[in-house]
Scaffold this motif. Structure first.
Motif, mmCIF file in Angstrom:
data_model
loop_
_atom_site.group_PDB
_atom_site.id
_atom_site.type_symbol
_atom_site.label_atom_id
_atom_site.label_comp_id
_atom_site.label_asym_id
_atom_site.label_seq_id
_atom_site.Cartn_x
_atom_site.Cartn_y
_atom_site.Cartn_z
ATOM 1 N N ARG A 63 -17.136 37.159 40.644
ATOM 2 C CA ARG A 63 -17.123 37.882 39.372
ATOM 3 C C ARG A 63 -18.458 38.595 39.233
ATOM 4 O O ARG A 63 -19.499 38.038 39.601
ATOM 5 N N VAL A 64 -18.444 39.785 38.705
ATOM 6 C CA VAL A 64 -19.678 40.545 38.476
ATOM 7 C C VAL A 64 -19.731 40.899 37.000
ATOM 8 O O VAL A 64 -18.744 41.405 36.456
ATOM 9 N N GLY A 65 -20.846 40.636 36.340
ATOM 10 C CA GLY A 65 -20.920 41.011 34.936
ATOM 11 C C GLY A 65 -22.160 40.499 34.241
ATOM 12 O O GLY A 65 -23.151 40.110 34.880
ATOM 13 N N ASN A 66 -22.084 40.507 32.922
ATOM 14 C CA ASN A 66 -23.208 40.126 32.071
ATOM 15 C C ASN A 66 -23.310 38.594 31.985
ATOM 16 O O ASN A 66 -22.322 37.919 31.687
ATOM 17 N N ILE A 67 -24.468 38.061 32.253
ATOM 18 C CA ILE A 67 -24.698 36.629 32.099
ATOM 19 C C ILE A 67 -25.693 36.408 30.955
ATOM 20 O O ILE A 67 -26.306 37.368 30.482
ATOM 21 N N PHE A 68 -25.835 35.167 30.521
ATOM 22 C CA PHE A 68 -26.741 34.881 29.403
ATOM 23 C C PHE A 68 -27.826 33.914 29.849
ATOM 24 O O PHE A 68 -27.538 32.812 30.346
ATOM 25 N N THR A 69 -29.070 34.323 29.692
ATOM 26 C CA THR A 69 -30.211 33.473 30.026
ATOM 27 C C THR A 69 -30.667 32.759 28.753
ATOM 28 O O THR A 69 -31.229 33.384 27.857
ATOM 29 N N ALA A 70 -30.384 31.459 28.688
ATOM 30 C CA ALA A 70 -30.676 30.681 27.480
ATOM 31 C C ALA A 70 -32.011 29.967 27.616
ATOM 32 O O ALA A 70 -32.371 29.501 28.697
ATOM 33 N N ASP A 71 -32.725 29.868 26.506
ATOM 34 C CA ASP A 71 -33.979 29.098 26.504
ATOM 35 C C ASP A 71 -33.716 27.606 26.387
ATOM 36 O O ASP A 71 -34.544 26.788 26.793
ATOM 37 N N LEU A 72 -32.566 27.254 25.776
ATOM 38 C CA LEU A 72 -32.255 25.831 25.577
ATOM 39 C C LEU A 72 -31.039 25.424 26.398
ATOM 40 O O LEU A 72 -29.994 26.076 26.314
ATOM 41 N N PHE A 73 -31.167 24.354 27.175
ATOM 42 C CA PHE A 73 -29.993 23.786 27.858
ATOM 43 C C PHE A 73 -29.154 23.025 26.839
ATOM 44 O O PHE A 73 -27.928 23.129 26.826
ATOM 45 N N TYR A 74 -29.802 22.274 25.976
ATOM 46 C CA TYR A 74 -29.113 21.517 24.921
ATOM 47 C C TYR A 74 -29.269 22.282 23.615
ATOM 48 O O TYR A 74 -30.360 22.366 23.073
ATOM 49 N N ASN A 75 -28.190 22.892 23.143
ATOM 50 C CA ASN A 75 -28.286 23.715 21.937
ATOM 51 C C ASN A 75 -27.016 23.581 21.096
ATOM 52 O O ASN A 75 -25.997 24.222 21.365
ATOM 53 N N ASP A 76 -27.085 22.739 20.063
ATOM 54 C CA ASP A 76 -25.942 22.519 19.172
ATOM 55 C C ASP A 76 -25.564 23.764 18.382
ATOM 56 O O ASP A 76 -24.445 23.884 17.894
#
Ligand code: HPA
Length: 233
Positions: free
Chosen positions: A149-162
């Motif tokens: 798959r090719v596309g937009n990914i999301f780089t998150a600062d938190l691994f655990y994020n409620d």
């Protein structure tokens, strides 16, 4: 040597693979490269240089998250003149039609990290992969028969994020979540270098589906071959 890398000038190849986990760097070097020399063990963030099909390639652990990868890629580009940087990692899927063991090529990387705002005076910058590397990885992945798959990914600062609204991100086309690519793409652009992230889907954030460690290893190996083929072409 630089602040976090003890290699001497010339000991790092101009093309590098970047796993988050330094033990993955060791595994990649030992499994896929020949004539390997270890150039870094500062903070146990291992780095190696060897050859793949006769071409010189390095592999360097980056650690997890934007601040850690930003340190390593800045030093690699600024102090060691690295030109092509390919992250090889894992991600959590957030689209229903993205399955565990799929391989995702990050065309762009949205983020909740403040990195771009800090660097670009609050501009909503769009960190983007290098098209040439992306095209080569796509062709290599197709030839290897991977579910790509090719596309937009999301780089998150938190691994655990409620508080994270994964459904909202999915509604806007985000395929999966990881923690480093936006920094890699932005900094590569700043230094006028080529960068790409190739990620295996290790878990599905919405369905809770996960891969066994054996499956993870097989898909990981497939992904490394794709990254190496893209790197040497
Ligand atoms: N979140 C962030 N990074 C990840 C995940 C995740 O669920 N899975 C693999 N990398």
């Amino acid at each position: 040597m630089s602040v976090h890398i003890s290699a001497k000038k010339g000991e790092i190849a101009d093309t590098i693979l970047l796993p988050g986990d330094p033990l993955r760097a060791k595994y990649i070097a030992e499994t896929f490269l020949e004539d390997v020399v270890q150039y870094n063990e500062v903070r146990n963030m291992f780095g190696y240089t060897g050859t793949y099909k006769g071409k010189r390639i390095s592999v360097q652990g980056t650690g997890m998250g934007v601040p850690s990868i930003a340190i390593y890629v800045t030093e690699l580009m600024q102090e060691y003149d690295v030109q092509k940087l390919i992250r090889v990692g894992t991600c959590g899927a957030i689209q229903k039609d993205v399955k565990v063991r799929d391989v995702i090529i990050g065309q762009s990387a949205s983020t909740d990290s403040s990195l771009n705002k800090v660097l670009l005076n609050d501009l909503a910058y769009a960190p983007t992969a290098d098209f040439d590397l992306l095209y080569k990885a796509y062709e290599a992945g197709k030839a290897a028969g991977l579910n790509l798959r090719v596309g937009n990914i999301f780089t998150a600062d938190l691994f655990y994020n409620d508080e994270a609204d994964y459904k909202k991100w999915a509604d806007y086309g985000i395929l999966a979540v990881e923690m480093e690519s936006a920094a890699l793409y932005t900094l590569a652009a700043k230094f006028n270098r080529q960068a790409l992230s190739i990620l295996t889907v290790s878990d599905h954030i919405l369905t809770g589906e996960a891969t066994s460690s054996e499956e993870r290893q097989t898909t990981f190996n497939d992904m490394i071959v794709v990254a190496l083929e893209a790197a040497i072409q």
